[in-house]
Design a protein around this motif. Sequence first.
Motif, PDB file in Angstrom:
ATOM      1  N   GLU A  20      38.190  25.969  44.097  1.00 30.01           N
ATOM      2  CA  GLU A  20      37.632  26.910  43.242  1.00 30.01           C
ATOM      3  C   GLU A  20      36.662  27.157  42.652  1.00 30.01           C
ATOM      4  OE1 GLU A  20      38.871  29.784  40.214  1.00 30.01           O
ATOM      5  OE2 GLU A  20      40.233  28.250  41.953  1.00 30.01           O
ATOM      6  N   ARG A  21      35.635  26.667  42.780  1.00 27.97           N
ATOM      7  CA  ARG A  21      34.098  26.953  42.939  1.00 27.97           C
ATOM      8  C   ARG A  21      33.534  28.193  43.775  1.00 27.97           C
ATOM      9  NH1 ARG A  21      33.667  21.534  41.741  1.00 27.97           N
ATOM     10  NH2 ARG A  21      32.845  20.941  44.081  1.00 27.97           N
ATOM     11  N   LEU A  22      33.780  27.895  44.995  1.00 29.68           N
ATOM     12  CA  LEU A  22      33.790  29.241  45.692  1.00 29.68           C
ATOM     13  C   LEU A  22      33.963  30.498  45.805  1.00 29.68           C
ATOM     14  CD1 LEU A  22      32.386  29.306  48.641  1.00 29.68           C
ATOM     15  CD2 LEU A  22      34.547  28.482  49.876  1.00 29.68           C
ATOM     16  N   HIS A  23      35.051  30.714  45.644  1.00 31.34           N
ATOM     17  CA  HIS A  23      36.371  31.675  45.063  1.00 31.34           C
ATOM     18  C   HIS A  23      35.191  32.417  43.766  1.00 31.34           C
ATOM     19  CE1 HIS A  23      40.300  30.173  47.622  1.00 31.34           C
ATOM     20  NE2 HIS A  23      39.147  30.635  47.924  1.00 31.34           N
ATOM     21  N   GLU A  24      35.139  31.216  42.857  1.00 27.42           N
ATOM     22  CA  GLU A  24      33.933  31.661  41.348  1.00 27.42           C
ATOM     23  C   GLU A  24      33.238  33.051  41.967  1.00 27.42           C
ATOM     24  OE1 GLU A  24      33.136  30.419  37.028  1.00 27.42           O
ATOM     25  OE2 GLU A  24      33.791  28.845  38.221  1.00 27.42           O
ATOM     26  N   ARG A  25      32.273  31.850  42.816  1.00 27.32           N
ATOM     27  CA  ARG A  25      31.354  32.658  43.534  1.00 27.32           C
ATOM     28  C   ARG A  25      31.306  33.799  43.817  1.00 27.32           C
ATOM     29  NH1 ARG A  25      30.115  27.028  44.826  1.00 27.32           N
ATOM     30  NH2 ARG A  25      29.554  27.703  46.615  1.00 27.32           N
ATOM     31  N   ALA A  26      32.153  33.707  44.912  1.00 29.14           N
ATOM     32  CA  ALA A  26      32.691  34.822  46.046  1.00 29.14           C
ATOM     33  C   ALA A  26      33.048  35.672  44.725  1.00 29.14           C
ATOM     34  CB  ALA A  26      33.822  34.331  46.709  1.00 29.14           C
ATOM     35  N   PHE A  27      33.913  36.006  44.576  1.00 25.83           N
ATOM     36  CA  PHE A  27      34.982  37.223  43.383  1.00 25.83           C
ATOM     37  C   PHE A  27      35.125  37.487  42.159  1.00 25.83           C
ATOM     38  CE2 PHE A  27      37.604  35.267  47.407  1.00 25.83           C
ATOM     39  CZ  PHE A  27      37.083  36.829  48.404  1.00 25.83           C
ATOM     40  N   GLY A  28      34.242  36.038  41.277  1.00 25.06           N
ATOM     41  CA  GLY A  28      34.213  36.351  40.151  1.00 25.06           C
ATOM     42  C   GLY A  28      35.650  35.796  39.428  1.00 25.06           C
ATOM     43  N   PRO A  29      35.469  36.270  37.577  1.00 24.82           N
ATOM     44  CA  PRO A  29      36.372  36.606  37.226  1.00 24.82           C
ATOM     45  C   PRO A  29      37.961  37.779  37.329  1.00 24.82           C
ATOM     46  CG  PRO A  29      34.685  36.980  35.990  1.00 24.82           C
ATOM     47  CD  PRO A  29      34.285  37.019  37.402  1.00 24.82           C
ATOM     48  N   GLY A  30      36.724  38.340  37.586  1.00 25.06           N
ATOM     49  CA  GLY A  30      38.255  39.652  38.348  1.00 25.06           C
ATOM     50  C   GLY A  30      38.793  39.689  39.381  1.00 25.06           C
ATOM     51  N   ARG A  31      39.229  38.193  40.354  1.00 25.75           N
ATOM     52  CA  ARG A  31      39.587  37.823  40.880  1.00 25.75           C
ATOM     53  C   ARG A  31      41.284  38.045  40.902  1.00 25.75           C
ATOM     54  NH1 ARG A  31      37.172  33.450  39.255  1.00 25.75           N
ATOM     55  NH2 ARG A  31      37.851  31.432  39.904  1.00 25.75           N
ATOM     56  N   PHE A  32      41.694  36.951  39.357  1.00 23.38           N
ATOM     57  CA  PHE A  32      42.925  37.011  38.773  1.00 23.38           C
ATOM     58  C   PHE A  32      43.883  38.211  38.430  1.00 23.38           C
ATOM     59  CE2 PHE A  32      39.801  33.132  37.163  1.00 23.38           C
ATOM     60  CZ  PHE A  32      40.595  32.177  38.225  1.00 23.38           C
ATOM     61  N   ALA A  33      42.862  39.669  38.791  1.00 23.02           N
ATOM     62  CA  ALA A  33      43.639  40.633  38.316  1.00 23.02           C
ATOM     63  C   ALA A  33      44.337  41.613  39.734  1.00 23.02           C
ATOM     64  CB  ALA A  33      42.570  41.755  37.282  1.00 23.02           C
ATOM     65  N   ARG A  34      43.901  41.058  40.879  1.00 33.48           N
ATOM     66  CA  ARG A  34      44.079  41.494  42.243  1.00 33.48           C
ATOM     67  C   ARG A  34      45.416  41.664  42.380  1.00 33.48           C
ATOM     68  NH1 ARG A  34      38.793  40.229  46.166  1.00 33.48           N
ATOM     69  NH2 ARG A  34      37.063  41.641  44.191  1.00 33.48           N
ATOM     70  N   THR A  35      45.820  42.726  42.881  1.00 34.41           N
ATOM     71  CA  THR A  35      47.120  42.678  43.573  1.00 34.41           C
ATOM     72  C   THR A  35      47.886  41.675  44.094  1.00 34.41           C
ATOM     73  OG1 THR A  35      47.314  44.503  43.264  1.00 34.41           O
ATOM     74  CG2 THR A  35      48.913  43.719  43.862  1.00 34.41           C
ATOM     75  N   ALA A  36      46.899  40.544  45.177  1.00 36.38           N
ATOM     76  CA  ALA A  36      46.996  39.775  46.029  1.00 36.38           C
ATOM     77  C   ALA A  36      47.510  38.367  45.362  1.00 36.38           C
ATOM     78  CB  ALA A  36      46.322  39.564  46.990  1.00 36.38           C
ATOM     79  N   PHE A  37      45.970  38.450  44.902  1.00 34.54           N
ATOM     80  CA  PHE A  37      46.372  37.298  43.625  1.00 34.54           C
ATOM     81  C   PHE A  37      47.846  36.976  42.944  1.00 34.54           C
ATOM     82  CE2 PHE A  37      45.710  34.617  39.699  1.00 34.54           C
ATOM     83  CZ  PHE A  37      44.781  33.696  40.357  1.00 34.54           C
TER      84      PHE A  37
END
Length: 168
Positions: A20-37
């Motif tokens: 989760e920390r790695l995803h946060e660094r790589a993709f930021g908070p916008g990752r939660f809005a992405r279609t794949a997410f």
Amino acid sequence: MTSLPLTIRHELPVDNAAIERLHERAFGPGRFARTAFRLREGVPPDPQLSFAAHVGTFLVGSVKVTPVGAGGHPALMLGPLTVDPAFEGRGIGAALMNRSIEAARAAGHDLIMLVGDAPYYARFGFKVVPPGQLVLPGPADPARFLALELVAGVLAQRRGEVTSARAG
């Protein structure tokens, strides 16, 4: 100076916080809005197809694969594939991809989809899904909606919506 070997193994619950920390660094908070997410939300990744890469005890990469539906048939959604920026360019992402694809093939799956960079994923056999053939539940650049057939010809047989495997 000694070099520590890269180890790739199935993702374990103990890896969750570091991933989760790695995803946060790589993709930021916008990752939660992405279609794949959104397709993956509330659906656990398949533990037999999801892998973590370590150098020593340090998590340096991760790939998750989640069950989805594609035109009313079972399929897989790969992603996110993440490598710690300090370890990029060392083949870790490719090693994770290859391990995950081979595990899916060995388990008898026939189609893997993802939303990502076509030039990067083409080397693994991913191709752009023909526009309108399969429809994601939210916005995505059609040039980034990719699929890998693990069984020849299966993509042409899939038409309709890509849906979450969420229960209910």
